[in-house]
Design an enzyme around this catalytic site. Structure first.
Site, PDB file in Angstrom:
ATOM      1  N   LYS A 142       0.767  -1.385  -0.139  1.00 18.49           N
ATOM      2  CA  LYS A 142       0.120   0.110   0.014  1.00 18.49           C
ATOM      3  C   LYS A 142       0.911   1.281   0.063  1.00 18.49           C
ATOM      4  O   LYS A 142       0.375   2.335  -0.373  1.00 18.49           O
ATOM      5  CB  LYS A 142      -1.026   0.011   1.197  1.00 18.49           C
ATOM      6  CG  LYS A 142      -2.237  -0.938   1.128  1.00 18.49           C
ATOM      7  CD  LYS A 142      -3.219  -0.500   0.273  1.00 18.49           C
ATOM      8  CE  LYS A 142      -4.476  -1.332   0.140  1.00 18.49           C
ATOM      9  NZ  LYS A 142      -5.410  -0.852  -0.689  1.00 18.49           N
ATOM     10  N   SER A 161       0.940  -9.892  -0.546  1.00 19.53           N
ATOM     11  CA  SER A 161       0.483  -8.435  -0.606  1.00 19.53           C
ATOM     12  C   SER A 161       0.967  -7.703   0.748  1.00 19.53           C
ATOM     13  O   SER A 161       0.972  -6.417   1.139  1.00 19.53           O
ATOM     14  CB  SER A 161      -0.800  -8.266  -0.965  1.00 19.53           C
ATOM     15  OG  SER A 161      -1.618  -8.858  -0.224  1.00 19.53           O
TER      16      SER A 161
END
Length: 507
Positions: free
Chosen positions: A54, A308
Site C-alpha cells: 500500500k 501483498s
C-alpha cells in the site's frame, strides 16, 4: 478520473515510489514447487517498510499533490495497511495526515499509524462507517482525500509491482496471481503486464465471502454485496472500485475465489518456504494459484503469486493453525455414530486402517450409542473424504461429513458435551460481534433480559469481528420481536437452527 492504457504505462514508469518504498525480492518456493509440479515464485511485498504494498500507491498519489493540496492536509479511511502507507508518505513529504479507522481496528495497527506521525480518529465498527466519517471531515475541513484504491495515481503506484516482476525476473512467468479487494493492485499490475507481455496470464484472487469482483464480472457491472466476510480483512470490500473495475475487466484472464480454509493452508505454505507469516489477504494469491493448478492440471509452468502484506495480529495464528489441515485437504471432520460399549473406540480406529485421528470429542449421552466428533488425517489429499466415508459406512457406521460446515469448525468442535433435553423452543443464531469494549454487554443488556440464553460460545480470533454462537429460548410467536431487536442492535446475524452439526451434537 479515467486514464488510457498508455497513460497508465507512463504513470507507472515515472512513479517515484522508491523514495518511500523498496524493491522487494521474488523468492523461489521450493517445497510448493515440488508439490505442485510447477516453478512457484512469491513476490514479497510483505517486506515493504509498512509490511504491505500500500505504501506504493499512497506515496505516488501524495507526492503529486499541488502545494495547496499539501498545505490543506490529507485524510484517509483505512482499517490498517493503507493507513500506514499514508502516514509514512505524509511524514516523508511533511504533510499533515488524518486517518479515520474503525473502532474495531487491532491496537497494533493503530499504534503503528501513530508512530508514523498520523493523527488517528477511531469511528464506527466497519470500514464503510470510517469512510463516511472521513468524507464528512474532508468537506468540513477542506482536506485532500487519499483513496485506498480508486484513483489513477494510486493504481499506477501499485502497478510498479508488475514493473519489478517483468524487469527483474530471469524469465517471464506464465501466469501471475494477484489478491483483490477494491482492485488497485490488480488494476495497476494487469494493465502493465498485458501492455508489455500479453502472453502472461493474469488472475485476480478473492476470498469467496467478499468476492465483489466476481459478482461484477458475472453481471457486467459493479455490484454491492449485502454481506462481506471479514477473515481476510485486507480485502473485505463490498464493491469493486469504479476505475479499477474498468481497467481490470479489460486486462485479466479470470478471477478465482478461495475459502477461509484454503487461505489458512496458503499461509502455512508461505511459512514453510519463506519462514515468514503473512496476513490472510496476503496469502490469497498463493491460495488461488494452488486452486488454479489443481483445477486445470497445470504442469511445468512458472507461476508467480504476490504476497501483498504481513500485518497480522499474533493471536489470530491459533485460529489459522486450526483451519490449515482442512484447507490443505489433509484433514476431514466427521460426526460418527459408534456403539456405547467397551472396545468400540478401538474398533473404530481399526476400521480407519491406520489413518491418524487428529481429534476425538465425545461425551456420554445414550446407553446404546455414542455420537463422536472426529478429525481424521488424510494420507493423500487427493483421496478425499469420500473414501473414508465409504470405508466407515461399509462397516455399518452412520457418518456425516462436517468438513465444509463453518459452524462445526468454528464452534461445535469446542462444545461437544451432551444435549440439553429440558431446553424448549431453542433457536440458534450466528453473530458477528465487533471486537470493541462493551460490545458483548450491549448485546446482553437487551437480549438476555427478554429471552433466555440457552447456549453461548465465543472465541477471540484476533480479528476485527468475533464470531458468536448463541441459542435463545424463543416461542415461534416471538420471532418477529427477536428479529426486530437484532436488527436494531446492528450486529450481523443469521438464524441457523437447522445446522446439521448443531442437530447432531447439541440440539
Amino acid at each position: 478520473m479515467k486514464a488510457m492504457k498508455t497513460d497508465y504505462i507512463r504513470r507507472i514508469l515515472s512513479a517515484p515510489v522508491y523514495d518511500a518504498a523498496v524493491e522487494t525480492p521474488i523468492d523461489n518456493a521450493p517445497f510448493l514447487s515440488e508439490r505442485l509440479g510447477n516453478r512457484i515464485l512469491i513476490k514479497r511485498e510483505d517486506l515493504q517498510p509498512v509490511h504491505s504494498f500500500k505504501i506504493r500507491g499512497a506515496y505516488n498519489k501524495m507526492v503529486q499533490l499541488t502545494a495547496n493540496e499539501r498545505n490543506r492536509g490529507v485524510i484517509a479511511a483505512s482499517a490498517g495497511n493503507h493507513a500506514q502507507g499514508v502516514a509514512l508518505a505524509a511524514g516523508k513529504l511533511g504533510i499533515d495526515a488524518t486517518i479515520v479507522m474503525p473502532v474495531t481496528t487491532p491496537g497494533i495497527k493503530v499504534e503503528s499509524v501513530k508512530k508514523l506521525g498520523g493523527r488517528v480518529i477511531l469511528h464506527g465498527d466497519t470500514f464503510n462507517e470510517a469512510y463516511n466519517k472521513a468524507a464528512e471531515l474532508m468537506a468540513e475541513k477542506d482536506l485532500t482525500f487519499i483513496h485506498p484504491y480508486d484513483d489513477p495515481d494510486v493504481i499506477a503506484g501499485q502497478g510498479t509491482v508488475a514493473m519489478e516482476i517483468l524487469s527483474r525476473s530471469a524469465e517471464s512467468p506464465d501466469a501471475v496471481f494477484v489478491p483483490v479487494g477494491g482492485g488497485g493492485l490488480l488494476a495497476g499490475m494487469s494493465v502493465y503486464i498485458k501492455f508489455l507481455n500479453p502472453r502472461i496470464k493474469v488472475f485476480g484472487v478473492e476470498a469467496e465471502d467478499s468476492a465483489c469482483l466476481k459478482a461484477a464480472l458475472d453481471v457486467g457491472e459493479r455490484v454491492k454485496l449485502d454481506e462481506v466476510g471479514i477473515f481476510a480483512d485486507g480485502v473485505a470490500v463490498n464493491m469493486i472500485g469504479e476505475e479499477t473495475f474498468r481497467v481490470i475487466r479489460e486486462n485479466i484472464d479470470g478471477v478465482i475465489t478461495v475459502t477461509t480454509d484454503e487461505i489458512c493452508a496458503a499461509i502455512k505454505d508461505i511459512y514453510d518456504d519463506t519462514r515468514s507469516i503473512t496476513e490472510p489477504a496476503g496469502a490469497l494469491a498463493v491460495a488461488g494459484l494452488k486452486k488454479y493448478v489443481d483445477e486445470n492440471s497445470v504442469e511445468n509452468k512458472t507461476l508467480l503469486a504476490v504476497n501483498s502484506g504481513a500485518n497480522i495480529n499474533f493471536d489470530r495464528l491459533r485460529h489459522i493453525s486450526e483451519r490449515t489441515e482442512i484447507g490443505e485437504k489433509r484433514e476431514a471432520i466427521f460426526a460418527v455414530e459408534i456403539p456405547e460399549e467397551p472396545g468400540s473406540f478401538k474398533r473404530f480406529c481399526t476400521a480407519l486402517k491406520k489413518r491418524n485421528i487428529t481429534e476425538f470429542n465425545y461425551r456420554y449421552a445414550d446407553k446404546r450409542k455414542a455420537l463422536v466428533f472426529v478429525g481424521i488425517q488424510l494420507e493423500n489429499p487427493r483421496e478425499g473424504r469420500k473414501l473414508i466415508r465409504e470405508t466407515l459406512e461399509e462397516q455399518n457406521y452412520v457418518v456425516d461429513d462436517l468438513s465444509d460446515d463453518e459452524i462445526a469448525k468454528i464452534h461445535i468442535r469446542h462444545m461437544v458435551g451432551g444435549r440439553a433435553p429440558e431446553v424448549e423452543n431453542e433457536k440458534l443464531f450466528s453473530f458477528a460481534f465487533p471486537e470493541r469494549p462493551g460490545a458483548l454487554m450491549n448485546f446482553l443488556n437487551g437480549l438476555g433480559q427478554n429471552w433466555n440464553i440457552s447456549l453461548f460460545h465465543y472465541r477471540n480470533h484476533g480479528a476485527a469481528y468475533g464470531r458468536v454462537l448463541a441459542g435463545l429460548q424463543v416461542d415461534d410467536s416471538e420471532m418477529k420481536d427477536v428479529r426486530n431487536y437484532l436488527s436494531r442492535l446492528g450486529y450481523g446475524y443469521r438464524e441457523i437452527s437447522d445446522n446439521r452439526a448443531y442437530s447432531l451434537f447439541l440440539k
